[in-house]
Design a protein around this motif. Sequence first.
Motif, PDB file in Angstrom:
ATOM      1  N   ARG A   1      11.445  13.109  43.926  1.00 41.16           N
ATOM      2  CA  ARG A   1      10.035  13.385  44.189  1.00 41.16           C
ATOM      3  C   ARG A   1       9.665  13.064  45.629  1.00 41.16           C
TER       4      ARG A   1
ATOM      5  N   ALA B   1       5.442  17.869  47.256  1.00 35.02           N
ATOM      6  CA  ALA B   1       4.538  18.134  46.129  1.00 35.02           C
ATOM      7  C   ALA B   1       3.318  18.924  46.586  1.00 35.02           C
TER       8      ALA B   1
ATOM      9  N   TYR C   1       5.089  19.736  38.024  1.00 33.59           N
ATOM     10  CA  TYR C   1       5.900  19.111  39.080  1.00 33.59           C
ATOM     11  C   TYR C   1       6.445  17.765  38.620  1.00 33.59           C
TER      12      TYR C   1
END
Length: 747
Positions: free
Chosen positions: A710, A715, A701
């Motif tokens: 991000r 996530a 990731y």
Amino acid sequence: MPNFCAAPNCTRKSTQSDLAFFRFPRDPERCQLWVENCRRADLEDKTADQLNKHYRLCAKHFEPAMICKTSPYRTVLKDTAIPTIFDLTSHLNNPNSRHRKRIKELTEEDIKRIKERRLEAAREKSQNKENEVSEDQDAGADKDEEPALNPEEKELRDYLKSLFEIIVVIGKQNIALNGHAEVGEEEDCFTPSNFQALLEYRINAGDEVLRKRFEMAAVNAEYCPSDQQRRILEVCEGCIREEILQEVRESRFFSLITGDSAEFPDGLHVPLFLRFVDKSHILREEFIEFLPFEGDEEALIERLESQVGEKWGMNMEYCRGQAHISSGVFACKMKAIATGLAEKYPLAVYTPCSTCALNVYLANNLLLTGVQVVMSTLRRIGQFFDKVPLLQAELEHAISIFYQGNEEKANELKEICRGNWTERHDLFELAVDLLESLLLCMDSVHDNEDQKWSDQIISDAYVISESLADFEFVATLVVLKNALSFTRAFGKNLQGQTLDVFFAASSLTAVLHSLNEVMDNIEVYHEFWFEEAVNLAAAMEIPVRVPRLFLRKQRAEAGAEIQPESYFKEYLTVPLVGYVIQELKDVFSENHLRALKCLSLVPAVMGQLKFNASEENNADIYRGDLPNPDTLPAELHCWRIKWKHRGKEISLPSTIHDTMQLAEVKFFPNVYAFLKVLCTLPVLKLENARCEAAWKRTRAYLADTPVNHRSKSLAVLNINYDVKHDLDMMVDTYVKLHPEQESESLV
């Protein structure tokens, strides 16, 4: 001593048959039923304890359905088993025979009492069934009594469900939530957000709920405002995380593990993982969240405690280990956090992490500028060769040039370089062997005579070559190689099989003794190490000199000029060896070593020790975690005897995982509790590649997602993409948390 069957007219005994023999139950009511069915008058005045201790019935007197064969060596009865098969007449054919087990002749009163008991049991069984049916009907009625949703509310729920479905897809597929308009200077030049685009795609694909919702909206309207997207995303994140945390709470004991810091749009964050044993006795390590990494050590400790206790509903008193992977200045802060947590929770022992080689871990935690330059350069080299496959061929060509006379060594290095060699236990030995080849490779790429490399690759190669061609880098690498050679085998064993880990814990004293001997004779050792660095630098045509920054400071202080050998001894070799000794003492505390010595509970380790180990001496550390601590000595004795006198065909389990999977371990509750706690220690290696999936996904990731795209919430969805999710539950949670949004949407 053989067991005899207590049933009348039954002459079987345990030495003449493979039949199982069962004790009379301790429960007085069940025991009374057994006696009545046996029709043994002489047993009626005996207590349940006496019958349990001295009398048995063989398996021939039970229905086959009442008997369970748990293994080739173990047969047990069901909890409700009652003997019903008896021979009560064969003695009548031989009236002259003597009967030690006299059969009781039933009176009318006895028959009446037995019938009444059986009728009562039948009534209770019927009543229980009726109660179960009633409870099911009540549950269904309660469900039916839930307030019915009106058409507007149902439409809103369906709409929210569609939004959640889109968010989940975006998160699990790692699609940026927003388009370039969020970061661009002129919004008209960029496409709309990815969320908006997916909404429009679903509408065009025939999603009637969304179509009806937005058919009257303006063409350029924002269907779902960013604030609502954020709230939906937070609910998705919370629901996915809760699925994992529920399993951790059921497990009770866990360990905290953090990775190296990562940059996010709103600042630095650290990935947080939890290690625990699930209800299937499988060791797992799951990603939970990216935690903000801002503030001093005390603030970070408070934030972590608050997160674990208040937000996640867990108890830090059940934390049994902690490990922190970090480097440079962040390593100093993480070490202070680990120390603070260990002071508050002594059983949360500070350990290295199984996913990081010990020598790499030690080097990352050394607060010496030269060491951190070496480590960052080695990480950069690893990333450099991952970019373009052709670069690997360039390195192999350089290796062939430098090892022309040693083809075997060249092939070995080439094979190693095709893997993640910058994460190996022997990293520094490999780096010294490859140093000349690496510099030749970087110079060749930088020259770019064939015009096959991009400007970015050329620039990266130049930066790496400048680091490699500096004598401070060469000297630091050589000193790291030699100083950490004393811990290489120790670290490798520490992440090996259970038997290796057990003996590694005992060898720490020898490792520290060797390092202390180096420190006592540092003049001699440094002379040899510095000579090796000078020879390597000469082969690479690198001048031997004191670092430029130090010379500038020295000039400012107008002191006497220092020679390179003296400089590197004072500012590199001495502090580096001292740091390594202190770091080993910190991460292998007394509690940590005592915990590792409890690995002698694993049968293969017990066998290697000839079943003479005394686990009680180290068991006190986890005595409070045991279900029955008072019976521990007796249980440990039985555990040793069980494996010492096992059959020749039975092999000794060699890992904690194999031991916990044994069916009979449930009869040793204290041993199982020990193994479960030990399993959570971060220093012990994970059993299989699936356990490391969370780490691999986290690295992927961070590697695949630009910083400005991000999202800590996305996530969680991406890294835990295999965790089940319930869209209806997400919608319900959202409506409960934001009722005002529901009322506004209905207007």
